[in-house]
Design a protein around this motif. Structure first.
Motif, PDB file in Angstrom:
ATOM      1  N   ARG A 157       0.820  -1.212   0.000  1.00 32.05           N
ATOM      2  CA  ARG A 157       0.000   0.000   0.000  1.00 32.05           C
ATOM      3  C   ARG A 157       0.854   1.263   0.000  1.00 32.05           C
ATOM      4  NH1 ARG A 157      -4.845   0.203  -1.197  1.00 32.05           N
ATOM      5  NH2 ARG A 157      -6.107   1.890  -0.371  1.00 32.05           N
ATOM      6  N   VAL A 158       1.957   1.227   0.737  1.00 34.70           N
ATOM      7  CA  VAL A 158       2.773   2.427   0.949  1.00 34.70           C
ATOM      8  C   VAL A 158       4.206   2.132   0.519  1.00 34.70           C
ATOM      9  CG1 VAL A 158       3.682   4.020   2.690  1.00 34.70           C
ATOM     10  CG2 VAL A 158       1.356   3.131   2.913  1.00 34.70           C
ATOM     11  N   GLU A 159       4.658   2.867  -0.459  1.00 35.04           N
ATOM     12  CA  GLU A 159       6.034   2.653  -0.898  1.00 35.04           C
ATOM     13  C   GLU A 159       6.995   3.094   0.208  1.00 35.04           C
ATOM     14  OE1 GLU A 159       6.682   4.215  -4.788  1.00 35.04           O
ATOM     15  OE2 GLU A 159       8.819   3.695  -4.683  1.00 35.04           O
ATOM     16  N   THR A 195       7.511  -2.051   6.822  1.00 40.67           N
ATOM     17  CA  THR A 195       7.164  -3.470   6.836  1.00 40.67           C
ATOM     18  C   THR A 195       7.771  -4.237   5.663  1.00 40.67           C
ATOM     19  OG1 THR A 195       5.136  -2.748   5.761  1.00 40.67           O
ATOM     20  CG2 THR A 195       4.995  -3.260   8.088  1.00 40.67           C
ATOM     21  N   ARG A 196       8.550  -3.554   4.863  1.00 45.19           N
ATOM     22  CA  ARG A 196       9.145  -4.243   3.707  1.00 45.19           C
ATOM     23  C   ARG A 196       9.950  -5.455   4.175  1.00 45.19           C
ATOM     24  NH1 ARG A 196      11.701  -1.888  -1.715  1.00 45.19           N
ATOM     25  NH2 ARG A 196      11.955  -3.928  -2.647  1.00 45.19           N
TER      26      ARG A 196
END
Ligand code: HEM
Length: 404
Positions: A101-103, A107-108
């Motif tokens: 959702r967020v680049e 949490t990557r």
């Protein structure tokens, strides 16, 4: 709509098991899949929100928020925006995690870690949006108790986010994202992180967890496969005005500080007398195992009760509380020490029930009026009550029936 809750109850009642209430730890096997790190845990097919699933996550965070808008139509629009946004974003987080959702999200490289987010609505929200006629009587204020030491800033809230996960980065990022996504309409009022032992560190991951006082806490609790679970935990609202809560549950949150220095200055035997159970096994005094029923009439050789008159489990027992029941889920919190050197640690006590007037309130009243021995070692500093609507497949957001 009423049928949704009824179907949920029927599904639960059809589950395994005779009416034995000591069963939360059995859940480890039944729901092991729910804690798979590669998955999130959205509510289940019976309409239970993630917070009611077992086993419980090792990390939780509760955030209460207030709407910014003045009461009336603007508040109503704002509430709808918040629920719509959370519906979309929580669905996305449960589905693919924050990373998708967020680049550049923290949490990557992390699995969803069993993330599960549950939403609650305070009576103040319904009041603010002009929906007084849709406030269930179950949401009447929790009364004041003589032992309360409540701080107003740690009480109440229009909305609640209750998020759980096995990983602190996943949890923190998800909660930050959800609060940020509604920042124009709502601001945090209080928040509290909670934790339990991680299953990875436990000799027996299925054992009932211990709280920071060292007690096995959560023994007497209904489990989803017990026939009593539905009637005790899930609300039944056949009336159309309250159908938005049919099959939902009511959550009482108490922020309870533990006076741990005082507690650990007691001899272990005195600590056991306060609760009425053994520290080692959780067995009731006079019994042999954790699941043994307490014998409240037993007396020792000197004629005094084996379980003291002011012991916590005697005062909280159904016989002393008109049969009041709830699902208790305690999480520890530990915020270190304050500027005066006082330990800021205790229990994020959550009680989930069909009706707080027949659950938390009579039990806390009995503990209060009976001068619970535990009250010398704890302080109730925060309190809030939320309606937690059922998770209905196909609904675009929580409480859609209330705010379409
Ligand atoms: C039982 C600890 C607050 C209601 C217990 C037990 C422990 C415990 C160790 C025995 C094991 C078990 O059945 O889980 C605590 C601590 C508290 C706290 C440390 C605060 C820091 C409360 C509150 C309520 C409550 C606020 C509700 C108003 C109960 C009930 C039981 C219980 C209903 C089961 C009693 C029975 O045997 O039937 N608690 N408790 N407790 N507690 Fe608490």
């Amino acid at each position: 709509l009423a049928a949704t809750g009824a179907a949920g109850l029927a599904g639960l009642a059809a589950g395994a098991g005779a009416g034995h209430a000591f069963a939360d730890r059995r859940a480890g096997e039944e729901n092991a899949q729910a804690l798979a790190p590669s998955r999130s845990r959205a509510g289940d097919r019976d309409g239970l929100p993630p917070a009611l699933l077992s086993p419980t996550p090792s990390q939780v965070r509760l955030v209460a928020l207030d709407l910014r808008a003045e009461p009336g139509e603007r508040a109503r629009e704002a509430a709808r925006r918040v629920l719509r946004t959370w519906g979309r974003e929580i669905g996305a987080l449960h589905g693919h995690g924050l990373d998708a959702r967020v680049e550049g999200a923290p949490t990557r490289g992390l699995f969803p870690a069993s993330l599960g987010v549950t939403v609650g609505l305070g009576a103040s929200l319904l009041d603010r949006i002009g929906a007084q006629d849709r406030i269930p009587p179950h949401m009447e204020d929790v009364p004041a108790f003589a032992s309360d030491r409540l701080e107003p800033g740690w009480c109440g809230g229009d909305l609640l986010l209750h998020a759980g996960a096995e990983d602190p980065v996943v949890l923190s990022s998800a909660v930050g994202h959800l609060v940020g996504a509604v920042a124009a309409d709502a601001r945090p009022r209080w928040s509290l992180p909670g934790f339990q032992r991680s299953a990875a560190a436990a000799e027996d991951p299925g054992a009932t967890p211990r709280n920071l006082m060292g007690q096995i806490d959560g023994t007497v609790n209904p489990h989803a496969s017990d026939p009593v679970f539905g009637p005790q935990v899930l609300a039944a609202h056949p009336e159309p005005a309250l159908a938005w809560m049919d099959g939902g549950t009511y959550l009482v949150v108490r922020r309870i500080r533990m006076l741990l220095d005082d507690w650990y200055s007691l001899d272990p035997g005195d600590r056991e007398a306060v609760i009425g159970r053994r520290l080692s096994t959780g067995a009731p005094l006079g019994g042999g195992a954790e699941d043994d029923l307490p014998d409240l009439s037993a007396t020792g050789e000197d004629g005094t009760p084996v379980i003291a008159p002011d012991a916590h489990i005697r005062l909280a027992a159904p016989g002393n509380t008109l049969g009041a029941r709830m699902l208790r889920r305690g999480f520890n919190y530990d915020l270190g020490w304050d500027a005066d050197g006082l330990r800021q640690a205790g229990l994020v006590f959550t009680a989930w029930q069909a009706d707080p007037r027949a659950g938390f309130t009579p039990v806390q009243r009995a503990l209060d009026e009976g001068a619970d021995a535990l009250h010398r070692y704890v302080r109730h500093e925060g309190s809030a009550l939320f309606a937690v609507p059922p998770v209905r497949g196909g609904e675009p957001w929580i409480a859609h029936d209330l705010l379409p």
